[in-house]
Design a protein around this motif. Structure first.
Motif, PDB file in Angstrom:
ATOM      1  N   SER A 138      35.114  49.033  32.501  1.00  0.00           N
ATOM      2  CA  SER A 138      34.713  48.451  33.857  1.00  0.00           C
ATOM      3  C   SER A 138      35.312  47.041  34.016  1.00  0.00           C
ATOM      4  N   LYS A 139      35.396  46.267  32.940  1.00  0.00           N
ATOM      5  CA  LYS A 139      36.096  44.950  33.148  1.00  0.00           C
ATOM      6  C   LYS A 139      37.686  45.055  33.257  1.00  0.00           C
ATOM      7  N   ARG A 140      38.061  46.223  32.441  1.00  0.00           N
ATOM      8  CA  ARG A 140      39.602  46.488  32.929  1.00  0.00           C
ATOM      9  C   ARG A 140      39.740  46.520  34.379  1.00  0.00           C
ATOM     10  N   ARG A 141      38.891  47.312  35.006  1.00  0.00           N
ATOM     11  CA  ARG A 141      38.953  47.680  36.289  1.00  0.00           C
ATOM     12  C   ARG A 141      38.866  46.130  37.208  1.00  0.00           C
ATOM     13  N   LEU A 142      37.702  45.541  36.802  1.00  0.00           N
ATOM     14  CA  LEU A 142      37.677  44.307  37.779  1.00  0.00           C
ATOM     15  C   LEU A 142      38.930  43.394  37.455  1.00  0.00           C
ATOM     16  N   ALA A 143      39.719  43.501  36.334  1.00  0.00           N
ATOM     17  CA  ALA A 143      40.827  42.657  36.223  1.00  0.00           C
ATOM     18  C   ALA A 143      41.676  43.264  37.183  1.00  0.00           C
ATOM     19  N   CYS A 144      41.847  44.615  37.160  1.00  0.00           N
ATOM     20  CA  CYS A 144      42.972  45.053  38.189  1.00  0.00           C
ATOM     21  C   CYS A 144      42.753  44.855  39.567  1.00  0.00           C
ATOM     22  N   GLN A 149      44.159  41.894  44.560  1.00  0.00           N
ATOM     23  CA  GLN A 149      43.970  41.052  45.408  1.00  0.00           C
ATOM     24  C   GLN A 149      44.543  39.969  45.485  1.00  0.00           C
ATOM     25  N   ALA A 150      45.467  39.466  44.474  1.00  0.00           N
ATOM     26  CA  ALA A 150      46.258  38.351  44.375  1.00  0.00           C
ATOM     27  C   ALA A 150      47.690  38.808  44.536  1.00  0.00           C
ATOM     28  N   SER A 151      47.931  40.000  44.795  1.00  0.00           N
ATOM     29  CA  SER A 151      49.433  40.629  44.840  1.00  0.00           C
ATOM     30  C   SER A 151      49.962  40.176  46.199  1.00  0.00           C
ATOM     31  N   GLY A 152      49.489  39.917  47.100  1.00  0.00           N
ATOM     32  CA  GLY A 152      49.959  39.416  48.534  1.00  0.00           C
ATOM     33  C   GLY A 152      50.198  40.439  49.408  1.00  0.00           C
ATOM     34  N   LEU A 153      49.657  41.922  48.796  1.00  0.00           N
ATOM     35  CA  LEU A 153      49.811  43.149  49.687  1.00  0.00           C
ATOM     36  C   LEU A 153      48.578  43.092  50.593  1.00  0.00           C
ATOM     37  N   PRO A 154      48.640  43.933  51.662  1.00  0.00           N
ATOM     38  CA  PRO A 154      47.449  43.979  52.208  1.00  0.00           C
ATOM     39  C   PRO A 154      46.549  45.078  51.807  1.00  0.00           C
ATOM     40  N   VAL A 155      45.799  44.707  50.877  1.00  0.00           N
ATOM     41  CA  VAL A 155      45.028  45.588  50.004  1.00  0.00           C
ATOM     42  C   VAL A 155      43.425  45.666  50.267  1.00  0.00           C
ATOM     43  N   GLN A 156      42.923  46.799  50.420  1.00  0.00           N
ATOM     44  CA  GLN A 156      41.338  47.024  50.403  1.00  0.00           C
ATOM     45  C   GLN A 156      41.133  47.684  49.255  1.00  0.00           C
ATOM     46  N   ILE A 157      39.940  47.294  48.519  1.00  0.00           N
ATOM     47  CA  ILE A 157      39.401  47.587  47.193  1.00  0.00           C
ATOM     48  C   ILE A 157      38.302  48.711  47.405  1.00  0.00           C
ATOM     49  N   LEU A 158      38.354  49.699  47.169  1.00  0.00           N
ATOM     50  CA  LEU A 158      37.523  50.931  47.496  1.00  0.00           C
ATOM     51  C   LEU A 158      36.731  51.388  46.131  1.00  0.00           C
ATOM     52  N   PRO A 214      37.264  44.359  55.633  1.00  0.00           N
ATOM     53  CA  PRO A 214      36.435  43.735  54.492  1.00  0.00           C
ATOM     54  C   PRO A 214      37.384  44.132  53.337  1.00  0.00           C
ATOM     55  N   ALA A 215      37.416  43.130  52.550  1.00  0.00           N
ATOM     56  CA  ALA A 215      37.935  43.170  51.318  1.00  0.00           C
ATOM     57  C   ALA A 215      37.664  44.274  50.252  1.00  0.00           C
ATOM     58  N   ILE A 216      36.314  44.547  50.173  1.00  0.00           N
ATOM     59  CA  ILE A 216      35.912  45.466  49.304  1.00  0.00           C
ATOM     60  C   ILE A 216      34.874  46.227  49.794  1.00  0.00           C
ATOM     61  N   ILE A 217      34.953  47.679  49.768  1.00  0.00           N
ATOM     62  CA  ILE A 217      33.866  48.678  50.291  1.00  0.00           C
ATOM     63  C   ILE A 217      33.398  49.620  49.336  1.00  0.00           C
ATOM     64  N   ASN A 218      32.213  49.808  49.150  1.00  0.00           N
ATOM     65  CA  ASN A 218      31.426  50.815  48.578  1.00  0.00           C
ATOM     66  C   ASN A 218      31.730  52.302  49.319  1.00  0.00           C
ATOM     67  N   ILE A 219      31.975  53.389  48.454  1.00  0.00           N
ATOM     68  CA  ILE A 219      31.891  54.679  49.336  1.00  0.00           C
ATOM     69  C   ILE A 219      31.049  55.344  48.357  1.00  0.00           C
ATOM     70  N   ALA A 220      29.683  55.521  48.968  1.00  0.00           N
ATOM     71  CA  ALA A 220      28.957  56.307  48.164  1.00  0.00           C
ATOM     72  C   ALA A 220      27.942  56.878  49.239  1.00  0.00           C
TER      73      ALA A 220
END
Length: 299
Positions: A138-144, A149-158, A214-220
């Motif tokens: 999970s720490k590795r996932r958070l690092a990714c 988010q720092a890539s400059g790409l139009p990204v959303q985290i799901l 939104p930058a981050i979205i839970n899908i549950a």
């Protein structure tokens, strides 16, 4: 069920071309949905002869295999479900970052895990809460997540919790007869049916095009539940006897480190942002609906 999912979703705009990096259970289902809606979709696997493979992306070999740049021309949307490397690096950003910048997609989605929240002692975790990952994966996932988010790409985290669907659900656990029902008082797990991963992802893309990003979205789903309750319902659907119950204190002594790590964290994943703010209607809002669907697919 894919046919029902296709009927309730609208396709990406004409001329769209979707690249899915990582054609596992979720990636393949998203690809099936978008193709069913008429969107040109490329899905990567580690080997070109793998089911559903259109291009190869394999960062695990001594000589990484990457999709040919000509195959990626015209890509408008990108989804990555490829897990982190052991050192915490994101393989897609390591090997395809410059290509993605040149492609300049309209939207990028990174499929992460709700494991980044860590242990919430059974309380609700929402997107604005501070991630407190405890497990190395999970720490590795958070690092990714942070790298995307720092890539400059139009990204959303799901962020996804436990994933299930046809051929990969509590029905198989009950049918195998190999698993005991582990009971740990107060322990719940959040889940999501693979139909809703695909449906919600497409819904999020459409909302992003309207400026709702939104930058981050839970899908549950709506109902975090004890594992014993889900297995009990699966057995009822199948007309089979329940597996024997074993208390966690005893069962934990025989668990693999990976299995044990799932039981060491207890959280409920909030879907309020997805379902209320963004207006996504879950196809399977609870495990009962989801398992019935899995049974129908089983035939």
């Amino acid at each position: 069920m894919l046919k029902a999912l296709i009927k309730r979703c609208k396709p990406l705009p004409n001329g769209s071309k979707l690249l899915i990096l990582g054609g596992g259970f979720s990636g393949q289902h998203i690809a099936s949905l978008t193709r069913g809606l008429g969107t040109q979709t490329l899905c990567s696997r580690r080997q070109i002869d793998s089911p559903g493979a259109d291009v190869v992306f394999n960062s695990n070999s001594s000589s990484p295999q990457l999709p040919p740049s000509e195959d990626l021309k015209g890509i408008t949307h990108v989804i990555s479900s490829i897990p982190p490397a052991e050192n915490g690096e994101d393989p897609v950003l390591k090997y395809l970052y410059q290509t993605l910048i040149e492609i300049n997609p309209r939207w990028v989605g990174y499929l992460s895990t709700t494991g980044v929240y860590g242990d919430y002692k059974g309380e609700w975790a929402k997107e604005t809460d501070l991630p407190q990952p405890q497990q190395p994966r999970s720490k590795r996932r958070l690092a990714c997540e942070k790298a995307w988010q720092a890539s400059g790409l139009p990204v959303q985290i799901l962020r996804l919790p436990g994933i299930y669907g046809p051929g990969r659900s509590a029905l198989e656990s009950v049918t195998s007869g190999k698993n005991k029902m582990v009971y740990k008082p107060g322990q719940v797990f959040s889940r999501i049916h693979v139909d809703d991963i695909a449906g919600a992802t497409l819904h999020i893309i459409h909302k992003a095009s309207e400026g709702k990003l939104p930058a981050i979205i839970n899908i549950a789903d709506d109902v975090p539940t004890e594992n014993t309750e889900v297995l009990r319902y699966a057995a009822e659907l199948l007309g089979l006897k329940l597996p024997p119950t074993e208390h966690f204190d005893i069962a934990s002594k025989k668990m693999s480190p990976m299995a044990l790590s799932f039981w060491q964290e207890n959280r409920r994943i909030s879907n309020h942002l997805l379902c209320k703010s963004l207006g996504y209607s879950l196809m399977h809002p609870n495990y009962q609906s989801g398992l019935k669907d899995c049974l129908l697919e089983k035939g």
